[in-house]
Design an enzyme around this catalytic site. Structure first.
Site, PDB file in Angstrom:
ATOM      1  N   ASN A 391       5.583 -79.475  -0.746  1.00  0.00           N
ATOM      2  CA  ASN A 391       5.839 -78.216  -1.664  1.00  0.00           C
ATOM      3  C   ASN A 391       7.150 -78.530  -2.509  1.00  0.00           C
ATOM      4  OD1 ASN A 391       6.024 -75.858  -2.961  1.00  0.00           O
ATOM      5  ND2 ASN A 391       5.589 -74.536  -1.078  1.00  0.00           N
ATOM      6  N   ASP A 392       8.193 -78.445  -1.719  1.00  0.00           N
ATOM      7  CA  ASP A 392       9.604 -78.782  -2.684  1.00  0.00           C
ATOM      8  C   ASP A 392       9.532 -80.107  -3.191  1.00  0.00           C
ATOM      9  OD1 ASP A 392      10.472 -76.501  -1.394  1.00  0.00           O
ATOM     10  OD2 ASP A 392      11.670 -77.275  -0.010  1.00  0.00           O
ATOM     11  N   VAL A 393       8.899 -81.108  -2.664  1.00  0.00           N
ATOM     12  CA  VAL A 393       8.997 -82.442  -3.252  1.00  0.00           C
ATOM     13  C   VAL A 393       8.175 -82.739  -4.498  1.00  0.00           C
ATOM     14  CG1 VAL A 393       9.725 -83.675  -1.122  1.00  0.00           C
ATOM     15  CG2 VAL A 393       7.415 -83.427  -1.730  1.00  0.00           C
ATOM     16  N   SER A 432      12.740 -74.826   0.876  1.00  0.00           N
ATOM     17  CA  SER A 432      14.028 -74.388   0.102  1.00  0.00           C
ATOM     18  C   SER A 432      14.078 -73.052  -0.120  1.00  0.00           C
ATOM     19  CB  SER A 432      13.965 -75.001  -1.269  1.00  0.00           C
ATOM     20  OG  SER A 432      12.637 -74.650  -2.092  1.00  0.00           O
TER      21      SER A 432
END
Ligand code: NDP
Length: 465
Positions: A391-393, A432
């Site tokens: 997700n964040d990456v 995050s």
């Protein structure tokens, strides 16, 4: 010159060489086992030599502590899930910190109780040891809380924070000096309390996505704390191993900062440059557009008709233990004549190299696994980017939302692929805590459900086709 200290010195030197070889071995998956074995041997040697030291007057308590520690260590090592490794590491760093702090305090109190005079150099060592120990302990506890999700992973920022940190640092410096010059215990104790407070304040403003850097930084601090303890106890082995951990942790922090496009000083000083609040207008706009969901059948159709597919694994693959199912899917796609590559972001998962370890465990060949730098240029020509629990990456906010805590972090360019499939269970954000605009773009479909079950279903559909 007495012979005995030389023998101890030589033994400690050999143990240090084992540790150095251990560190070197850990730098590659192929030599990691040997590296671990070498470090373990070094530790056995170090403990044996320390036990032979004339300063060890009674063995009962020492062996009771070793046995207790060993039992706890074995239970924790057997029970801990791979996904909980970072919080375990954070907890272990905090132990080193509190030890350095207590050794400093204990040494001073022992000197006072026995009426010995304390030299200026020992006083400096006590102050440095207690300061580094307190920062490591408090910071690691906060990192543990964030990783364990006991504390919110979002940055906690307030006005005047950096000014407060500066005032605290000056006060710590002043109290430390006062203690060294006047031997006043109260100054030492207040300095320790303020050091604990600054350790806490330096980590709370750091957002979830920057946690990898914080962990490696505390790794480094814990090494320096151990080295400081070594100076206090006049133990060469602690000084050498502390310096090894301290410097290797510092190098790792630098590498992690580069991978995340962060300034080391900014993270060390408590997220200087992190802004509070902010409107995530791009995300808010996209949210209104709704998301498309797809079934395993839809995904199988899209995948088997693609020429090239890039699979992007993330933390969710680790949670679902989906790596073997991903391997089966990969093999099925190869059978269908599809070119498949894996894209690994440096901080995907919850520890450096997390995804590489899982993919290696499921025997996915190394030559189809690519780093972010090597694969990013291939996303525009990929027919499908299949995201398994990342997700964040892949969050484009890192590129275009200046107020996002992710801003500036390099991402995998999944958004450039012709079609995007994302396997996740819900609309929850990544580590995050930031929403992901990618979910709402027209060529993206979400595959809702557990990643392992989803990969197995897709493979099953393709097998039956
Ligand atoms: P993220 O934490 O950003 O996202 C994980 C995704 O996996 C979520 O969208 C979650 O959604 C999904 N997921 C969780 N469980 C499952 C499941 N069983 N099946 C399917 N999906 C699942 O992971 P990334 O790998 O993209 O990013 C790593 C983050 O962790 C970064 O912010 C990084 O900075 C941070 N970090 C990394 C460390 C490292 O050293 N690598 C250390 C500490 C932190 P849902 O809940 O809806 O299923």
């Amino acid at each position: 010159m007495p012979l005995l200290p030389d023998l101890f010195g030589a033994g400690y030197l050999i143990a240090t060489l084992f540790f150095i070889y251990g560190l070197k071995g850990l730098s590659s998956p192929r030599t990691a086992l040997l590296g671990n074995a070498s470090a373990m041997l070094g530790m056995v040697l170090a403990i044996a030599i320390a036990l032979l030291s004339p300063e060890v007057v009674g063995y009962a308590l020492v062996f009771a502590a070793i046995a207790g520690g060993a039992v706890i260590g074995i239970v924790v090592a057997r029970k801990i899930k791979m996904t909980a490794m970072p919080q375990l590491v954070a907890a272990l760093h905090s132990f080193v910190g509190i030890t350095a702090l207590l050794v400093g305090l204990g040494t001073y109190l022992h000197h006072v109780a026995t009426g010995q005079t304390v030299s200026m150099i020992v006083m400096i060592e006590l102050v440095v040891g207690a300061f580094v120990g307190a920062i490591t302990f408090a910071g690691s506890m906060i990192a543990f809380g964030k990783l364990q999700e006991i504390l919110p992973s979002k940055p906690l920022v307030f006005k005047g924070q950096h000014f407060l940190n500066l005032v605290l640092m000056l006060a710590i410096g002043g109290l430390g000096l006062h203690f060294i010059v006047t031997y006043t215990l109260a100054s030492f104790l207040i300095m320790i309390l303020l050091s604990l407070l600054i350790g806490f304040l330096l980590v709370t403003p750091i957002g979830g996505a920057d946690m990898p850097v914080v962990i490696s930084m505390h790794n480094s601090y814990s090494g320096w704390a151990a080295a400081a303890t070594g100076f206090i106890l006049n133990n060469q082995l602690l000084i050498a191993t502390g310096a090894l951990v301290g410097s290797s942790g510092a190098i790792l922090s630098y590498i992690m900062c580069r991978a995340m496009n962060r300034a080391l000083f900014s993270v060390m000083s408590g997220g200087v440059g992190v802004k509070s609040g902010g409107d995530f207008s791009v995300i808010a706009q996209a949210s209104n557009q709704g998301v498309k969901s797809a079934s395993a059948e839809d995904a199988a159709f899209l995948l088997e008709n693609a020429r090239s597919v890039i699979i992007v694994p993330g933390y969710g693959m680790a949670v679902a233990q989906a790596h073997h199912a991903v391997k089966d899917l990969y093999e099925m796609l190869l059978k269908k004549g599809v070119t498949v590559k894996f894209a690994i972001h440096p901080v995907a998962g919850r520890m450096p190299g997390h995804m590489n370890v899982l993919l290696a465990e499921s025997d996915i060949p190394y030559d189809c696994v690519f780093t972010m730098e090597d694969i990013n240029s291939e996303f525009p020509t990929a027919d499908v980017a299949l995201v398994i629990g990342a997700n964040d990456v892949i969050n484009p906010a890192a590129r275009n939302v200046k107020d996002s805590p992710l801003y500036g972090m390099p991402i995998l360019d999944v958004y450039k692929a012709r079609n995007i499939l994302i396997s996740k269970r819900s609309m929850k954000p990544g580590y995050s805590g930031m929403d992901n605009a990618l979910f709402y773009v027209s060529n993206c479909s979400l595959l809702f459900g557990d990643a392992k079950a989803m990969c197995e279903s897709i493979t099953k559909v393709m097998r039956e086709n």
